[in-house]
Design an enzyme around this catalytic site. Structure first.
Site, PDB file in Angstrom:
ATOM      1  N   SER A 125      57.709  56.482  34.899  1.00  0.00           N
ATOM      2  CA  SER A 125      56.566  55.709  35.386  1.00  0.00           C
ATOM      3  C   SER A 125      55.454  56.630  35.840  1.00  0.00           C
ATOM      4  CB  SER A 125      57.025  54.852  36.566  1.00  0.00           C
ATOM      5  OG  SER A 125      55.922  54.320  37.247  1.00  0.00           O
ATOM      6  N   TYR A 150      62.177  53.485  44.754  1.00  0.00           N
ATOM      7  CA  TYR A 150      62.061  53.239  43.311  1.00  0.00           C
ATOM      8  C   TYR A 150      61.386  54.424  42.618  1.00  0.00           C
ATOM      9  CZ  TYR A 150      59.689  51.866  39.057  1.00  0.00           C
ATOM     10  OH  TYR A 150      59.198  51.877  37.781  1.00  0.00           O
ATOM     11  N   LYS A 154      62.740  57.588  39.766  1.00  0.00           N
ATOM     12  CA  LYS A 154      62.139  58.057  38.508  1.00  0.00           C
ATOM     13  C   LYS A 154      61.959  59.574  38.545  1.00  0.00           C
ATOM     14  CE  LYS A 154      62.111  54.076  36.635  1.00  0.00           C
ATOM     15  NZ  LYS A 154      63.132  53.784  35.619  1.00  0.00           N
TER      16      LYS A 154
HETATM   17  C1  UD1 Z   1      53.898  48.957  40.302  1.00  0.00           C
HETATM   18  C2  UD1 Z   1      54.480  50.242  40.814  1.00  0.00           C
HETATM   19  C3  UD1 Z   1      54.935  51.075  39.667  1.00  0.00           C
HETATM   20  C4  UD1 Z   1      55.929  50.324  38.848  1.00  0.00           C
HETATM   21  C5  UD1 Z   1      55.295  49.032  38.365  1.00  0.00           C
HETATM   22  C6  UD1 Z   1      56.324  48.214  37.606  1.00  0.00           C
HETATM   23  C7  UD1 Z   1      53.374  50.876  42.903  1.00  0.00           C
HETATM   24  C8  UD1 Z   1      52.383  51.768  43.553  1.00  0.00           C
HETATM   25  N1  UD1 Z   1      53.500  50.983  41.575  1.00  0.00           N
HETATM   26  O1  UD1 Z   1      52.697  49.271  39.628  1.00  0.00           O
HETATM   27  O2  UD1 Z   1      55.560  52.243  40.135  1.00  0.00           O
HETATM   28  O3  UD1 Z   1      56.345  51.105  37.763  1.00  0.00           O
HETATM   29  O4  UD1 Z   1      54.810  48.283  39.483  1.00  0.00           O
HETATM   30  O5  UD1 Z   1      56.878  47.198  38.320  1.00  0.00           O
HETATM   31  O6  UD1 Z   1      54.000  50.086  43.546  1.00  0.00           O
HETATM   32  N2  UD1 Z   1      47.763  43.163  42.557  1.00  0.00           N
HETATM   33  C9  UD1 Z   1      47.064  42.159  43.218  1.00  0.00           C
HETATM   34  N3  UD1 Z   1      47.689  40.976  43.457  1.00  0.00           N
HETATM   35  C10 UD1 Z   1      48.975  40.730  43.085  1.00  0.00           C
HETATM   36  C11 UD1 Z   1      49.691  41.757  42.400  1.00  0.00           C
HETATM   37  C12 UD1 Z   1      49.060  42.950  42.164  1.00  0.00           C
HETATM   38  O7  UD1 Z   1      45.905  42.347  43.572  1.00  0.00           O
HETATM   39  O8  UD1 Z   1      49.493  39.637  43.352  1.00  0.00           O
HETATM   40  C13 UD1 Z   1      47.089  44.428  42.258  1.00  0.00           C
HETATM   41  C14 UD1 Z   1      47.779  45.642  42.874  1.00  0.00           C
HETATM   42  O9  UD1 Z   1      47.310  45.879  44.172  1.00  0.00           O
HETATM   43  C15 UD1 Z   1      47.393  46.737  41.883  1.00  0.00           C
HETATM   44  C16 UD1 Z   1      47.296  45.997  40.547  1.00  0.00           C
HETATM   45  O10 UD1 Z   1      47.144  44.627  40.873  1.00  0.00           O
HETATM   46  O11 UD1 Z   1      46.136  47.250  42.187  1.00  0.00           O
HETATM   47  C17 UD1 Z   1      48.525  46.155  39.685  1.00  0.00           C
HETATM   48  O12 UD1 Z   1      49.662  45.843  40.461  1.00  0.00           O
HETATM   49  P1  UD1 Z   1      51.133  45.762  39.815  1.00  0.00           P
HETATM   50  O13 UD1 Z   1      51.103  44.909  38.618  1.00  0.00           O
HETATM   51  O14 UD1 Z   1      52.070  45.414  40.919  1.00  0.00           O
HETATM   52  O15 UD1 Z   1      51.406  47.231  39.298  1.00  0.00           O
HETATM   53  P2  UD1 Z   1      51.344  48.636  40.083  1.00  0.00           P
HETATM   54  O16 UD1 Z   1      51.325  48.440  41.536  1.00  0.00           O
HETATM   55  O17 UD1 Z   1      50.244  49.429  39.479  1.00  0.00           O
END
Ligand code: UD1
Length: 337
Positions: A125, A150, A154
């Protein structure tokens, strides 16, 4: 015909990779414990490719199970997806994460060593980079201390594989995924989150479908053009194809080192608001959302420099963000009733 073991092959990325392996003429055997997947995925893979993969419902946390599997099967390569992946849960249950993500990995590598099985692809990741100092993120960016158990699994996983490759003359490639989204064009396989989705896209599609009332956007005070966090969203089919390229590189003995790692993303960053706007545009849906506080552990921005992956794997993304968002929505719609 090469016979490839895909662990976690009924999961989101695993199932799409099985389809691409079969399309490329590989014989596939899946191990999955169904802890975060459904058995129907096996039939749906067959509906897409016309071939039912061999399947073992098996928990890799048992060394005995793993040995038993390899006693019965001759394998030419392994793509290892089976792992827990919820960042927040990993903070609550670190030992479950270490047991599952590290224990299973060690048992697989031991069998590879003992039976002279080569060619291992690992699901890593971009989380290993933390908040990188420079964007886009190259493979040379330093590994930052993990923000969660988590993420640590990795990082440690990559170290274990590297040491095993050195000591036991094995060859492995770690693929550092950015943010996989979307569904297969056939809309027969896609992401099946258990319970309330933690990731952005399933939350978006479930909100549009009326399953969730409102999307919370975590923070609009980041140092980004619109204040919301930036990620590199890659279509899961493009990501699946990167695994075939990596596997082929190992089978053809084209790898330059025993252990290699590549970034798998699109190279393009999108903010949460851009995702919301694009989703509304391509699907003609209105999304109910509000801005809330930042989520602990989130980085400001992460997107890949894909130069090395493009060159070395002879791979590039073919699908657009709009393709990915539309397929994610069609998949959500297909889950009704
Ligand atoms: C996360 C993990 C990453 C993991 C991946 C797979 C972290 C920092 N990273 O990625 O290691 O491999 O999930 O499960 O935790 N967001 C919102 N609202 C929501 C959900 C997400 O605003 O309800 C935003 C988050 O703040 C982020 C973006 O959307 O900025 C993407 O979030 P997400 O899909 O959870 O992925 P990551 O956090 O990038």
């Amino acid at each position: 015909m090469k016979r490839i073991l895909v662990t976690g092959g009924l999961g989101f990325i695993g199932s799409h990779t099985v389809v691409e392996l079969q399309n490329e003429g590989f014989e596939v055997v899946i191990i999955d414990d169904l802890s975060n997947s459904k058995i129907e995925v096996l039939d749906n893979i067959e509906k897409i490719t016309g071939i039912k993969p061999d399947f073992y419902q098996l928990d890799l946390r048992s060394k005995q199970n793993v040995q038993h599997f390899f006693n019965e099967n001759t394998i030419d390569g392994i793509i290892h997806f089976a792992a827990f992946k919820a960042v927040g849960e990993s903070v609550q249950k670190p030992l479950d994460y270490y047991e599952n993500n590290i224990g299973s990995l060690v048992y697989l590598l031991q069998e590879m060593r003992d039976r002279n099985i080569d060619n291992f692809i690992f699901s890593s990741s971009c989380t290993v980079y933390g908040q990188a100092d420079e964007l886009p993120i190259t493979e040379n960016a330093p590994i930052k201390p993990a923000a969660s158990p988590y993420g640590n699994t990795k990082q440690i996983g990559e170290e274990i594989i590297k040491d095993s490759c050195t000591a036991h003359n094995m060859n492995a490639i770690s693929l550092r995924y950015f943010n996989p989204i979307g569904a297969h064009d056939s809309i027969k396989i896609g992401e099946l989150p258990l319970g309330v989705p933690q990731n952005l896209i399933p939350y978006v599609t479930q909100t549009a479908a009326g399953i969730r009332e409102q999307l919370s956007i975590f923070g609009d005070d980041y140092e980004t053009p619109d204040g919301t966090a930036v990620r590199d969203y890659i279509h899961v089919v493009d990501l699946a194809k990167a695994h075939i390229s990596a596997l082929q590189r190992l089978l053809d003995k084209k790898n330059k080192q025993n252990f290699e790692f590549f970034n798998v993303g699109t190279g393009k960053g999108s903010s949460v608001l851009e995702i919301v706007n694009s989703f509304e545009k391509v699907t003609n849906q209105k999304l109910n959302y509000k801005i809330v506080a930042r989520r602990a552990g989130d980085v400001t921005a992460a997107y890949a420099d894909t130069t090395i992956a493009n060159q070395e794997l002879h791979w590039k993304t073919e699908k657009s963000l709009d393709d990915a968002l539309l397929s994610a929505w069609k998949w959500q719609e297909s889950q009704k009733g």
